[in-house]
Design an enzyme around this catalytic site. Structure first.
Site, short mmCIF file in Angstrom:
data_model
loop_
_atom_site.label_atom_id
_atom_site.label_comp_id
_atom_site.label_asym_id
_atom_site.label_seq_id
_atom_site.Cartn_x
_atom_site.Cartn_y
_atom_site.Cartn_z
N ASP A 500 0.84 -1.20 0.00
CA ASP A 500 0.00 0.00 0.00
C ASP A 500 0.88 1.26 0.00
OD1 ASP A 500 -2.29 1.53 0.17
OD2 ASP A 500 -3.01 0.65 2.05
N ASP A 562 -10.76 2.30 -3.17
CA ASP A 562 -11.31 2.11 -1.82
C ASP A 562 -12.82 2.23 -1.83
OD1 ASP A 562 -8.98 1.58 -0.54
OD2 ASP A 562 -8.72 3.55 0.37
#
Ligand code: DGJ
Length: 745
Positions: A500, A562
């Site tokens: 990430d 997301d």
């Protein structure tokens, strides 16, 4: 007689309806130097201006047997001779007043360049780009033309690399600048791709967005003056993707010409399109000048990242399929590129930071009950002095939090690995989240090495998500990251890593720090993925903030957004599919009401949307689901696993976009057109108008296909499915989905 130097290479196969034998891919006329990179579908052509020795662009598009200059007459006007030429490698300072591809500052301060043609080389295959991700291929796949230019005033050489991939209707381009002088020079601007297109009506298509709203399709006319977009984020970013397409207004998803451009790079970039007084359209794609100023010392070379351009005469859909096939076959180097991916359960949306070993193992057991075969422990597992119990702590300290995992990762992962998947003899596998390029000020790492973060002298180090960016341009930071990731991988059998990256770059020590960071990042990832090809690596940057071809070179998949709301995901996934193969998208089913949008959609709809991607999974706490949902999930996984091979290996057709239809649809067709899977959706229940017939694409018109969904089936000819289409019966309900498989009889 004109001399011809022709590189003859035999093409080994066919695709996109293109079959060729003994095609001359690169031909050069040496008397009046002109160059043609051609297959039976495409031609890219340019020549050397005999007076100025400048490179002049002639044609990029559908195949043309000859090189015919677009306009060879004198054009009068206020510009110099270089203004009124369609240039291949436009420099600055000699009267071409358009945006240049190359801009170099010399030691005496001037920024004039005067590159002239000196020669060329042709080779089968394609050289790699030092330190940078790039397309690759053998002698039967690709050939390369290198054109040499020299600036006698400053002793700088420029080598332009053009590679043609005939099977994919694609040209890849990059360049190298070498300083042969005795003083440092600084590269202020470097556009890997530059082309001057003729005066034609064009529209520009690109992808814009933001966090949780990535890759919205943006289509507008190319007007006089400059238009473009850039990322100054330090990364490719959510705001704009390093991709654009140009097409006439009449081009649709399946009809008409389109040219796509895609930059293989993860840092700041700039796309500039400029229509000049002549009507010509200059297209530039490369590094963002705001984040460049790259010093080149005497004897040193600068290599630009690569841009791939594809030509399609089958609309934007054809362009996408060229990118998809090229990127799967000649960019992605992962072992998993063509492999079915395991259905997973990720802990993030279900548990967040609030867990320990017991609750995680419990979650993994529930995942196994549903039929997931990979369990992913997301953020929150690490940190000793600064335990990562929220996003302000611990980034940089990559040791398991002893309060959560008293015996470290080894025994914990062993517990997960011992879980048996329901109705199977398989065992659960384990995956882990990391964010190695970042540091929280509240961490042991930052206390020990405050100088390792990206910063600019005494300027404030602005925080975003409570964190700072580590400067991967520093070799000690690169070594630290390699060491900690190796240590984690050594500590337990970890099958998958989610890498990430959750903020942009603010204060930098110099503009060139961004490109130095990228070279460092690529070194780190190259090192780790080469050492661990058995790991399934997934990229992520707060969702799709780094969904770019640079990282897809190393990692086969990337978390797409997301925003896991099923409806929003339709827009995001259709947009992402313009340049990137659905096989590279990671898509999960989350709980409702959705965390980001508050919207409630049926489980089957969310699962169908997520099944259109290579990597499918769940991102929820199963203990919060009702029994009906729990009962439904195993068969949703079974359907997804059945169609996953064709989603990964098939050709993708966007049949109707969510931007344009209440009934968006897409299909995947196997390379031999002997099987296919159709995804169709109804966004809103509507009494009128009734849905248009859904005309399929990519099938064999003369073959019969059995079309079904497991409980119903019918057989039709391909011609019927292609030309008449399916009339799907939709219930009177919002957010409906249909998945149909097609098998040739
Ligand atoms: C941002 C990612 O996009 C999410 O999926 C999750 O991994 C969080 N970071 C964790 O902090």
């Amino acid at each position: 007689m004109k001399a011809q130097n022709i590189l003859a290479v035999s093409v080994l196969g066919c695709s996109f309806g293109l079959c060729q034998d003994n095609v001359n891919w690169i031909s050069v006329n040496e008397d009046n130097p002109s160059f043609s990179l051609s297959s039976s579908n495409i031609s890219y052509q340019f020549h050397v201006d005999p007076l100025t020795l400048d490179l002049v662009h002639d044609h990029w598009g559908a195949y043309a047997a000859e090189t015919v200059p677009d306009f060879d007459g004198v054009i009068s006007g206020w510009g110099g001779p270089y203004t009124y030429r369609r240039r291949e490698f436009p420099d600055l300072g000699r009267g071409d007043f358009r945006v240049p591809a190359i801009h170099i500052q010399h030691s005496d301060g001037d920024t004039v360049s005067a590159f002239s043609y000196t020669g060329y080389d042709v080779s089968a295959g394609k050289p790699s780009l030092p330190g940078l991700p790039a397309t690759f291929g053998g002698e039967g796949d690709v050939s390369t033309l290198i054109v040499h230019l020299y600036d006698n005033y400053s002793n700088i050489s420029a080598d332009l690399y053009y590679s043609i991939f005939p099977r994919y209707n694609a040209i890849a381009r990059s360049f190298r600048i070498t300083n042969n002088g005795s003083q440092d020079v600084t590269i202020l601007r470097a556009s890997s791709w530059s082309v001057d297109m003729p005066n034609e009506e064009l529209e520009m298509i690109d992808l814009h967005g933001d966090w949780a709203a990535e890759t919205r399709i943006n289509r507008r006319s190319v007007v006089y003056g400059e238009q473009g977009f850039r990322s100054s984020v330090g990364y490719s970013s959510h705001f704009h993707n390093p991709f654009l397409a140009l097409a006439p207004p009449s081009t649709t998803e399946s009809l008409g010409p389109a040219i796509g451009y895609s930059l293989i790079y993860t840092g700041s970039f700039s796309a500039d399109v400029e229509r000049w007084s002549t009507g010509w359209v200059r297209v530039l794609l490369g590094l963002n000048p705001l984040h460049l100023s790259w010093p080149v010392a005497p004897g040193d070379t600068f290599t630009s990242p690569e841009v791939v351009s594809v030509y399609s005469e089958h609309g934007l859909g054809g362009m996408s399929r060229s990118f998809h096939s090229l990127y799967k076959n000649h960019l992605s180097r992962s072992n998993y590129t063509f492999e079915t991916r395991p259905p997973l359960l990720n802990s993030w949306e279900g548990l967040g930071f609030d867990f320990n070993q017991t609750s995680m193992v419990n979650l993994a057991e529930q995942a196994a009950e549903l039929g997931c075969t990979l369990f992913v422990n997301d953020d929150g597992w690490f940190g000793t002095d600064y335990p990562r119990n929220n996003d302000s702590l611990g980034l940089g300290d990559w040791t398991p939090n002893p309060a959560k995992f008293p015996d470290g990762l080894g025994p914990y992962v062993e517990q997960v690995d011992n879980i048996t998947i329901k109705n199977s003899s398989e065992h659960m596998e384990f995956g882990l989240w990391v964010e190695p390029e970042m540091v929280n000020p509240d961490s042991d790492l930052y206390k020990q090495h405050p100088e390792w973060c990206m910063h600019a002298g005494t300027h404030n180090r602005t925080l975003q998500r409570n964190q700072l960016v580590l400067n991967l341009g520093l070799s000690e930071v690169q070594e630290y990251i390699i060491t900690v990731i190796e240590r984690i991988l050594d500590s337990a059998p970890i099958r998958y890593i989610k890498w990430d990256n959750n903020r942009g770059m603010h204060e930098m020590p110099s503009p060139s720090a961004n490109h130095a960071y990228m070279l460092g990042l690529y070194r780190v990832i190259d090192n780790l993925t080469t050492a661990h090809p058995e790991v399934l690596w997934e990229g992520c940057a707060s969702g799709g903030g780094r969904f770019d071809p640079g990282l897809l070179h190393y990692w086969p998949q990337s978390w797409t957004s997301d925003d896991t709301d099923g409806l929003e995901r339709l827009y995001i996934q259709f947009g992402t599919s313009y340049p990137y193969p659905p096989s590279s998208m990671a898509c999960h089913v989350s709980a409702v009401p959705n965390h980001q949008t508050g919207r409630t959609t049926p489980l089957a709809f969310r699962a169908a949307v997520a099944s259109m991607c290579g990597s499918f999974g769940f991102e929820l706490d199963p203990s919060t689901l009702d029994q009906d949902e729990l009962d439904a999930i195993p068969s949703l996984i079974a359907t997804q696993q059945k169609i996953n091979p064709i989603v990964i290996n098939g050709d993708f057709y966007r049949l109707a976009l969510p931007d344009q239809s209440n009934w968006p649809a897409a299909m995947f067709v196997s390379p031999e057109a002997d099987s296919a899977v159709l995804f169709a959706f109804q966004i809103r229940s509507a009494l009128k108008p009734i849905p248009p017939p859904l005309k399929l694409q990519g099938l064999d018109a003369n073959a019969k296909y059995k079309v079904g969904n497991g409980t119903w089936e019918q057989t039709w000819y391909g011609s019927t499915l292609l030309n008449v289409g399916l009339s799907l019966g939709w219930p009177q309900a919002d957010y409906q989905s249909i998945i149909l498989t097609l098998d040739k009889q």
